[in-house]
Design an enzyme around this catalytic site. Structure first.
Site, short mmCIF file in Angstrom:
data_model
loop_
_atom_site.label_atom_id
_atom_site.label_comp_id
_atom_site.label_asym_id
_atom_site.label_seq_id
_atom_site.Cartn_x
_atom_site.Cartn_y
_atom_site.Cartn_z
N HIS A 1 2.39 -7.46 -12.73
CA HIS A 1 1.85 -6.66 -11.77
C HIS A 1 2.52 -7.32 -10.26
O HIS A 1 2.42 -8.39 -10.42
CB HIS A 1 0.48 -6.51 -11.44
CG HIS A 1 0.02 -5.47 -10.64
ND1 HIS A 1 0.05 -5.52 -9.44
CD2 HIS A 1 -0.74 -4.44 -10.84
CE1 HIS A 1 -0.34 -4.53 -8.68
NE2 HIS A 1 -1.07 -3.79 -9.75
N ARG B 1 -0.66 -0.45 -1.86
CA ARG B 1 0.72 0.20 -1.64
C ARG B 1 0.79 1.80 -1.91
O ARG B 1 1.55 2.38 -1.00
CB ARG B 1 1.97 -0.28 -2.88
CG ARG B 1 2.51 -1.84 -2.30
CD ARG B 1 3.18 -2.31 -3.40
NE ARG B 1 2.41 -2.62 -4.67
CZ ARG B 1 2.64 -2.27 -5.68
NH1 ARG B 1 3.80 -1.54 -6.24
NH2 ARG B 1 2.00 -2.43 -6.94
#
Lengths: 662, 245
Positions: free
Chosen positions: A257, A273
């Site tokens: 990740h 994000r």
């Protein structure tokens, strides 16, 4: 010795295990769930960001449907996924989310009218439709064409798990907490349950069952830095492997990740994000547009993780005593948004870093996160080689993720797979096929074998320290079987892990000789099992001479469809082996709805399979002909790759959406 | 990661193994060199790995979201995983949460208590009469209401509020702030069809909302900062109204 009989034994009390339990119980069968920790403590609770389901309610999700979700998933998987399974999944995800809504998940809803959002570092106004008001909304996640990730603030996994466990309460499902399955009971290619150890008093119990399900999650803790909960040690995969009969699939496919905090490795959700957060380097420069001009911070996870690592290698990382890192900047989203939609992130920043993410940048680096591999199953969730053994969720290689999973597809898989596998198990339990034909003496023998192993560990003197072996394994995995891989490092890793495995036969349980609750004993037997899992990952990675999804070989940059469009299958046939047995299973292009092509990120480095073009032509021809006749998208899909018949009848229906099929 | 001038922490832990008839509760002190960003999770693991591998404690997520690691830190119930040692003095005392069944040392069986609670209060959506068709559009809910429900659903069943509660010392059957908060959550939820009278049957007594002495201990120690007292006060008013109907 204690033997408990049940129709259906489920090992693992997270989202997948609980959903199977509910399904089987509601079909009228007995269920016992074994769980290491109270179910509400499962790692499922950690999923912050959301669950993908193509509801198409929110403005930015308009036009979404199963086809788009399917296409994103296949591209995301780098064509490693089983396309029939991915179809089954995308068809059922909207059903699963609606079921959860009924069971109490307070999904975040669409608010009609204007709202502010941040897209590509710019503030924009999005106007939500009146008719969508009050329906489940969605946010943006990496690798998806539409905003499809449904969420509850940033506590999605928590709210799903609580609803599911509460449902299990309603269904009066029997939970055996703090029980750990340490081996499977099997005879003549058929699984009959498990030997389990009570972690509070040390008692061994044999559970004899018609069907056994492993839903124990991933194996991230074989790495030294992982976002996984500390209980995600791969013991479910290990006990399947140790049968010598069941197989594991794609164990080398490990996802990193992009944004875990430094140093502790706790995750900050992809929602950061998705909602508009940016990645910055030591100069405060936003570098992702240089590497991925189109998707930028929202390319798929494997791509972003590699780009970050590349950028750090260019000397653009921020130096720290824990190694180099980059920055995640969510200040642009504003305090109100952060405190409402990213509150867990805010709390994590405050508690573990002592910073305020509405003002400060968050130190992040790519960290082990998800296990695409697991117990290899058919589409029904049943092991291909050990009858009566089922698996689902992250524990399984049902194979809808292939070599890279999209964010939001894993919590979604837990409930969708759980929903389907619960039905297939019930069908099996309804048939004579599932009768228990094992002799009690065999069960007693299985119990005795485990009792003897534990006894031997406790009696051992002048042996190895399990912690030293485990820490070394974790370091090897991190350093040599990480984001970028190469033949030399992988060979070293395999050699050393094999050595560690041999040494692990001599583990001594220091100081603590109690047979009851004894963390030292637990660490000893788990370390032995984890080493086998680690070897499956490292050896599979060494042999796979290509780059596909999260598996990235510096010495073989191409995705080599010609030679490697196949699943890795590992087994452990004899106790004397120090390496797993590896074989391969072809992924058949002639059945694909979307033949292998370019994923749409970075440079196209594919050694194309000769059959790809041919299949593409067939797909195009069928599509063109049917379109000309005015056929629906369902008819076209069915002509390309039929899958509906594989689903349980109750889940075959067409999904309603605003403006579609309503 | 040894550095000069790092503090040496003296961590005193209440040790007891109920499975060992010879054992008795006693304090044991371990010395650990503090590191940057050290939490009690890191410190306890270091003790187990390097000093005493029989030490029993529970962590799962180690990120403050699963509720496994609640314990008394210098006498206050809290989550050990998100407690930075830098916020504590050199002498730290750790003990298991009271009231729950002890597994050993710092490890307690909160799960058993919470299972009983959840079954007793029937903490699930009661809407049996509604047929679920998973193909159809989901039912709508006002966005603000969904947010409000989530606010209460953030409870992680860690047991800190139970350990911080005065009533429960005297009344073992008291459902605690955790239980009352759950009822408040379901009462707010339009998907749950239970009437006020039905809720009254569950908590309209001294083991429920009328047992609370409003000492605020629960809210003081809740690691998720849930508005426990406001909700208990609200439930009490509502229950009084229901009882007068």
């Amino acid at each position: 010795m204690k033997i408990i009989y049940t129709d259906s034994l489920i090992i693992g009390g997270g989202l997948a295990g609980l959903r199977v339990a509910t399904g089987v119980k509601e079909r009228g069968h007995d269920v016992i769930v074994l769980t290491l920790v109270p179910p509400k403590r499962s790692h499922s609770a950690a999923a912050q960001g959301g669950m993908q389901a193509s509801l198409a309610n929110s403005k930015m999700g308009e036009g979404d449907n199963e086809d788009v979700h399917f296409s994103d998933t296949i591209k995301g998987s780098d064509w490693g996924a089983d396309q029939e399974v991915a179809r089954m999944f995308t068809h059922c995800a909207p059903k699963a989310i609606r079921e959860l809504a009924q069971w109490g998940v307070p999904w975040t809803r669409v608010q009609r009218g204007d709202r502010q959002s941040v897209i590509n570092a710019k503030k924009v106004t999005i106007t939500e439709r009146d008719e969508a008001h009050g329906l489940i909304t969605a946010r943006d996640f990496g690798g998806t064409k539409k905003w499809r990730t449904c969420y509850t603030s940033d506590g999605t996994g928590h709210s799903m798990l609580y609803a599911m466990d509460n449902k299990a309460h309603e269904d009066k499902i029997e939970m055996h907490e703090r029980l750990e399955a340490i081996s499977l009971i099997h005879e003549n290619g058929r699984c009959y349950g498990a030997v389990a150890r009570n972690l509070m008093n040390g008692e061994l119990v044999a559970y004899v069952s018609k069907a056994t399900t492993i839903a124990t999650g991933g194996y991230g803790r074989i790495y030294s830095v992982s976002t996984n909960a500390v209980i995600c040690q791969g013991i479910g995969q290990a006990i399947a492997l140790e049968t010598g009969v069941a197989t594991l699939g794609n164990m080398e496919a490990i996802q990193f990740h992009p944004t875990a905090i430094v140093p502790v490795g706790i995750l900050t959700t992809e929602g950061c994000r998705g909602d508009g957060g940016l990645l910055l380097d030591k100069d405060g420069y936003r570098f992702m547009p240089d590497y991925e001009p189109e998707k930028k911070e929202l390319a798929s996870r494997d791509v972003v993780s590699r780009r970050m690592t590349e950028h750090i290698r260019k000397g653009k990382g921020v130096k720290s005593r824990y190694g180099d890192h980059l920055w995640l900047d969510i200040t642009i989203l504003g305090r109100a948004h952060i405190e409402k939609n990213l509150r867990e992130v805010k709390e994590i920043c405050e508690n573990f870093l002592g910073i305020d993410p509405a003002v400060d940048w968050i130190p992040v680096r790519p960290t082990q996160h998800y296990s695409m591999g697991g117990i290899r199953t058919k589409f029904t969730g049943e092991s291909q080689t050990l009858k009566g053994l089922y698996s689902c969720g992250e524990a399984a290689c049902w194979d809808m993720h292939g070599f890279n999973r999209l964010g939001g597809n894993s919590v979604s898989e837990t409930v969708v797979a759980g929903m389907l596998v619960g039905e297939y198990i019930s069908d099996y339990l309804d048939s004579d096929d599932s009768d228990i034909k094992i002799n009690t003496a065999v069960v007693e023998e299985a119990l005795k074998t485990e009792a003897d192993k534990l006894e031997a560990l406790l009696k051992k003197e002048n042996g190895e320290d399990a912690y030293i072996l485990r820490r070394r394994m974790e370091e090897i995995m991190m350093e040599k079987v990480g984001i970028f891989r190469n033949g030399d490092d992988l060979q070293d890793a395999v050699n050393e892990l094999s050595e560690l495995l041999k040494r692990s036969e001599n583990i001594e349980v220091f100081r603590s000789k109690s047979k009851a609750a004894n963390p030292a004993l637990v660490n000893a037997y788990r370390t032995q099992k984890m080493l086998k899992v680690a070897l499956c990952v490292a050896y599979g990675a060494l042999l796979r001479k290509e780059s596909r999804g999260a598996h990235s070989r510096e010495d073989y940059l191409e995705r080599d469809d010609e030679n490697w469009l196949k699943r890795t299958i590992t087994s452990w046939e004899s106790k004397e082996q120090v390496l797993p047995t590896v074989s391969y299973e072809d992924i058949d292009i002639s059945k694909m709805e979307i033949p292998p092509g370019f994923r749409g990120y970075g440079k196209d480095l594919t050694n194309t399979h000769p059959d790809s073009q041919e299949r593409q032509k067939i797909v195009d021809d069928i599509t063109e002909k049917l379109e000309a006749k005015g056929a629906s998208r369902f008819d076209i899909q069915n002509a390309l790759m039929p899958f509906i018949d594989k689903l349980p009848k109750k889940y075959q229906g067409i999904n309603e959406r605003l403006g579609e099929n309503v | 990661m040894s550095e000069e001038n790092n503090r040496i922490l003296k961590i005193s832990i209440l040790r007891f193994d109920p499975n060992d008839p010879e054992d008795f509760p006693h304090m044991q002190t371990f010395e650990v060199e503090e590191a940057d960003g050290m939490t009690l999770f890191i410190a306890l693991n270091e003790i187990r790995e390097h000093h005493d591998n029989s030490l029993k404690f529970d962590f799962v997520c180690r990120a403050g979201i699963c509720g496994s690691c609640s314990m008394l830190v210098n006498g206050t119930p809290t989550l050990a995983c998100k407690t930075l040692t830098s916020k504590l003095g050199v002498n730290i005392s750790l003990a298991p949460l009271p009231l729950f069944e002890l597994i050993g040392d710092l490890s307690i069986y909160t799960g058993k208590w919470m299972r009983y609670l959840n079954q007793h209060l029937e903490t699930w959506i009661h809407n049996k009469e509604k047929e679920l068709n998973v193909d159809k559009l989901e039912e709508r809910m006002e966005p603000e209401l969904a947010d409000e429900i989530y606010e209460l659903e953030r409870c992680i069943e860690c047991g800190c509020c139970v350990a911080g509660c005065g009533t429960i010392q005297m009344r073992q059957e008291f459902v605690g702030a955790v239980g009352l908060n759950k009822i408040a959550r379901y009462h707010l939820d339009p998907r749950d069809m239970r009437s006020d009278e039905e809720f009254y049957k569950l908590i309209g007594n001294e083991d429920g909302v009328f047992g609370c002495m409003t000492l605020l201990g629960c809210e003081d120690v809740c690691p998720k900062s849930l508005p426990l007292q406001t909700k208990i006060a609200y439930l009490r008013r509502m229950m009084i109204k229901t009882s007068m109907k």
